[in-house]
Scaffold this motif. Structure first.
Motif, short mmCIF file in Angstrom:
data_model
loop_
_atom_site.label_atom_id
_atom_site.label_comp_id
_atom_site.label_asym_id
_atom_site.label_seq_id
_atom_site.Cartn_x
_atom_site.Cartn_y
_atom_site.Cartn_z
N ALA A 17 0.81 -1.23 0.00
CA ALA A 17 0.00 0.00 0.00
C ALA A 17 0.85 1.28 0.00
CB ALA A 17 -0.93 -0.01 1.21
N GLU A 18 1.90 1.32 0.83
CA GLU A 18 2.73 2.52 0.89
C GLU A 18 3.43 2.79 -0.44
OE1 GLU A 18 2.79 0.13 3.13
OE2 GLU A 18 2.58 1.00 5.14
N LEU A 100 11.65 -4.26 -4.85
CA LEU A 100 10.95 -3.37 -5.78
C LEU A 100 9.43 -3.42 -5.61
CD1 LEU A 100 13.06 -3.91 -9.04
CD2 LEU A 100 13.54 -2.46 -7.07
N GLY A 101 8.96 -4.07 -4.58
CA GLY A 101 7.52 -4.12 -4.37
C GLY A 101 7.10 -3.60 -3.01
N THR A 102 8.09 -3.39 -2.14
CA THR A 102 7.79 -2.91 -0.78
C THR A 102 8.80 -1.83 -0.40
OG1 THR A 102 9.30 -4.47 0.28
CG2 THR A 102 7.05 -5.23 -0.07
N ILE A 103 8.51 -1.14 0.69
CA ILE A 103 9.49 -0.21 1.25
C ILE A 103 9.99 -0.84 2.54
CG2 ILE A 103 9.90 2.11 2.11
CD1 ILE A 103 7.50 3.04 0.47
N THR A 110 6.67 4.97 7.08
CA THR A 110 5.78 5.87 7.82
C THR A 110 5.70 7.22 7.12
OG1 THR A 110 6.89 4.90 9.69
CG2 THR A 110 5.27 6.59 10.17
N PHE A 111 6.85 7.68 6.66
CA PHE A 111 6.90 8.97 5.98
C PHE A 111 5.93 9.00 4.82
CE2 PHE A 111 8.77 11.36 2.40
CZ PHE A 111 8.67 12.63 2.91
N TRP A 112 5.98 7.99 3.99
CA TRP A 112 5.12 7.98 2.80
C TRP A 112 3.66 7.77 3.17
CZ3 TRP A 112 6.45 10.14 -1.43
CH2 TRP A 112 7.81 10.24 -1.74
#
Ligand code: ADP
Length: 636
Positions: A17-18, A100-103, A110-112
């Protein structure tokens, strides 16, 4: 026959989601300075090459060992594509999915997730976090990533996405080690299929990348380790360019320290103080900002070992030729040599800050306002630099104008000849401190008191303990000896009158004993105060170890604390309320008890320690009701 494992076929997956949110912002909002996408991709390639170089020293076997370590970029006007190829350590299927699919970094996640609409255009802030790989979607309608890991048994894969919610991964046989990123450019991004434009961008943002970046077989970047050159050969602009490269910054550094030493260690360092402190903005803990090199070869990026953790805001490089090249993570952590470099450079940096404070006080003060929290963290967590850090601390005080700061050394220079200790008192604001009871005795004797307005201040000062042989003492201690000599009231006739009206000592003692009985376990002792002049009472800490501010912070962080049993209540026998209470306890003991409890609660509030106001408010209303003559006692 291929030795590659048989892999599952093509698979389509959703972005986290992020990531979706980030991509939405990247694609729709960041139109200015789109060209930075290239810097981000090149920097990822350079990281992958650095990691491979290190991995090769540690692994027995790597795939495609013969390939030169480099980045190749080709622009195709006809196809409207831009391709970036590196021979770094590559990614296997799982790594493609998770990288390449998650942070991964929780701070930036949290920032995003929380980024507000109106902040979206703040490229400077976003740049600090780095959109990294995803910046590719600023210019590309579709991104294809072909990658093969350095691990011999892992086959190659291709990752494809248009950035709108899903990506596909499929096997991609026959590719070389490393990563190839193919950007199918958006219609309005045609400029990035132009070779000359690409060279220009590389020169602007990536000159310091320590691997060749080739465009049509021409190496565009000038591979150079600026920190190994001598200071007087380096132009100001070169330093600034390097800072932007190493700190991933858009702005200029606040200050710079470039130095080298030969003995006792061979070490070179180029360190920068940045402008912004993203931790202060509430975006989680930042990674260390200094990279560790040995003879220009990167040993550890964002090194956790080369500087103490509380110096994580410093950006730059440290290079020591004394280190072995193929040192492992674990060995770095245990290395006595690394620990020694750490100490030498930390000391040097603190000396640099002290000089900055001396020579450019305004620059230092701005630095302090932005980064002071890290120096306090150091004072609290690190025993090794307490003396140096103490000299760098800044506070408002009873002798500074509002908003102006003083150092401990300046405080000492202003001390009265017979004054031994340095005093401080905490409070939520300057106004709160100045209207509270704790300053009274100091004001009367014209003794300076530092205001510790930040919750971390008291912890820092109590850890430091003393400075230049003067004890650091919190003004809410119970056993303060301030001396009588300099008391101003000796010359003040009104004060002398007041003193005459005060409760005589034996009455005051009896009242204190009675109040202690009323308050029970809530206080350790009730005592006649030698300090108060205007307020009726205050709470003090008899042991002088934990200040009220520290207690408040510890409570707030959920630590178990004794229930105020450790406090003393000091009463002012010269105050009308205390005198009146002494009469009232004989005439209306019930009301006198309530007022005693109320005085104690008021004193807790002034110490910042009131935690449960409900009982207090109920009691307060009862007292008020008695005052207006409609209380239960009257109606009974
Ligand atoms: P960051 O670089 O800040 O970690 P990115 O979104 O740019 O974030 O990249 C995510 C991860 O993908 C990287 O940490 C790295 O593990 C991997 N990656 C990206 N580009 C490459 C590349 N060219 N070669 C190998 N791994 C890469």
């Amino acid at each position: 026959m291929s030795s590659e494992k048989t892999a599952p076929a093509a698979e389509t997956r959703e972005f986290q989601a992020e990531v979706k949110k980030m991509l939405d912002i990247v694609i729709n909002s960041l139109y200015t300075e789109r060209e930075i996408f290239l810097r981000e991709l090149i920097s990822n390639s350079a990281d992958a090459l650095e990691k491979f170089r290190h991995q090769r020293l540690l692994s027995e076997e790597v795939f495609d060992d013969h390939l030169p370590l480099e980045i190749k970029i080709s622009a195709d006007q006809e196809q409207q594509t831009l391709t970036i190829t590196d021979t770094g350590l590559g990614m296997d299927r799982g790594e493609l999915e998770s990288n390449l699919g998650t942070i991964a970094h929780s701070g930036s996640r949290t920032f995003w997730a929380n980024l507000a609409e109106n902040q979206r255009k703040d490229l400077n802030l976003i740049g600090q976090f780095g959109v990294g790989f995803y910046a590719a979607f600023m210019v590309a309608a579709k991104v294809r990533v072909q990658s093969r890991s350095y691990r011999p048994e892992e086959p190659g894969h291709e990752w494809i996405s248009d950035g709108t919610g899903t990506y596909t991964i499929a096997p991609c046989p026959g590719i070389r080690r490393g990563t190839k990123i193919i950007l199918e450019l958006k219609e309005d991004a045609g400029e990035f299929a132009d070779q000359e434009r690409i060279k220009q961008i590389i020169r602007r943002y990536s000159s310091f990348v320590p691997f060749p970046i080739k465009v049509a077989d021409e190496t565009v970047n000038t591979v150079q380790a600026i920190w190994t050159r001598s200071k007087n050969e380096i132009k100001e602009e070169e330093y600034q360019e390097f800072y932007k490269y190493i700190a991933n910054a858009f702005d200029e550094p606040r200050a710079r320290l470039h130095f080298s030493a030969d003995a006792p260690l061979a070490v070179k360092a180029l360190l920068f103080l940045p402008q912004e402190n993203i931790e202060r903005l509430g975006f989680g803990r930042m990674d260390p900002g200094v990279n560790l090199y040995c003879q220009r070869v990167l040993i550890e990026q964002h090194s956790k070992n080369i500087l103490p953790e509380w110096l994580r805001f410093v950006k730059g490089v440290i290079d020591s030729e004394d280190l072995p090249l193929n040192i492992s993570r674990q060995a770095l952590q245990d290395s006595a040599l690394v620990a020694k470099i750490n100490r030498v450079i930390s000391k040097r940096l603190l000396k640099f800050l002290a000089e900055l404070a001396q020579n450019e006080p305004e620059t230092y003060e701005k630095f302090w306002n932005t980064f002071g929290m890290f120096l306090k963290e150091g004072a609290i967590s690190d025993f090794n630099y307490r003396k140096e850090l103490a000299g760098l601390l800044r506070f408002e005080s009873s002798h500074t104008e509002p908003g102006k700061l003083t150092s401990l050394s300046d405080y000492i220079a202003r001390m009265a000849p017979e004054q031994k200790d340095i005093y401080y008192i905490s409070g939520p604001s300057r106004e709160a401190v100045e209207t509270g009871p704790y300053l009274e005795a100091f004001r009367q004797r014209d003794l300076e008191v530092l205001y510790t307005l930040d919750p971390m201040d008291d912890f820092a000062l109590s850890h430091i303990g003393e400075f230049a042989e003067h004890q650091l003492v919190s003004a809410d201690r119970g056993d303060l000896e301030l001396g009588e000599a300099a008391k101003k009231e000796d010359q003040d006739p009104a004060a002398a009158e007041k003193a005459a009206a005060a409760l005589p000592p034996e009455e005051a003692q009896a009242l204190a004993a009675w109040m202690k009985e009323v308050l029970g376990d809530k206080v350790k002792e009730v005592k006649e105060s030698k300090r108060l002049t205007d307020s009726p009472a205050m709470v003090v800490n008899p042991d002088g170890f934990l200040t009220s501010s520290m207690e408040r912070v510890m409570r707030a962080s959920g630590q178990q604390m004794p229930d105020f049993g450790g406090k003393n209540l000091e009463i002012n026998p010269g105050h009308a309320l205390i005198g009146g209470l002494n009469r009232l306890r004989r005439e209306d003991e019930d009301l006198a008890r309530k007022i005693t409890a109320q005085i104690f609660d008021n004193a807790l509030i002034q110490a910042g320690l009131m935690t449960e106001p409900r009982a207090m408010v109920g009691r307060n209303y009862e007292i008020l009701a008695r005052l207006v003559g409609r209380g239960p006692a009257d109606s009974a």
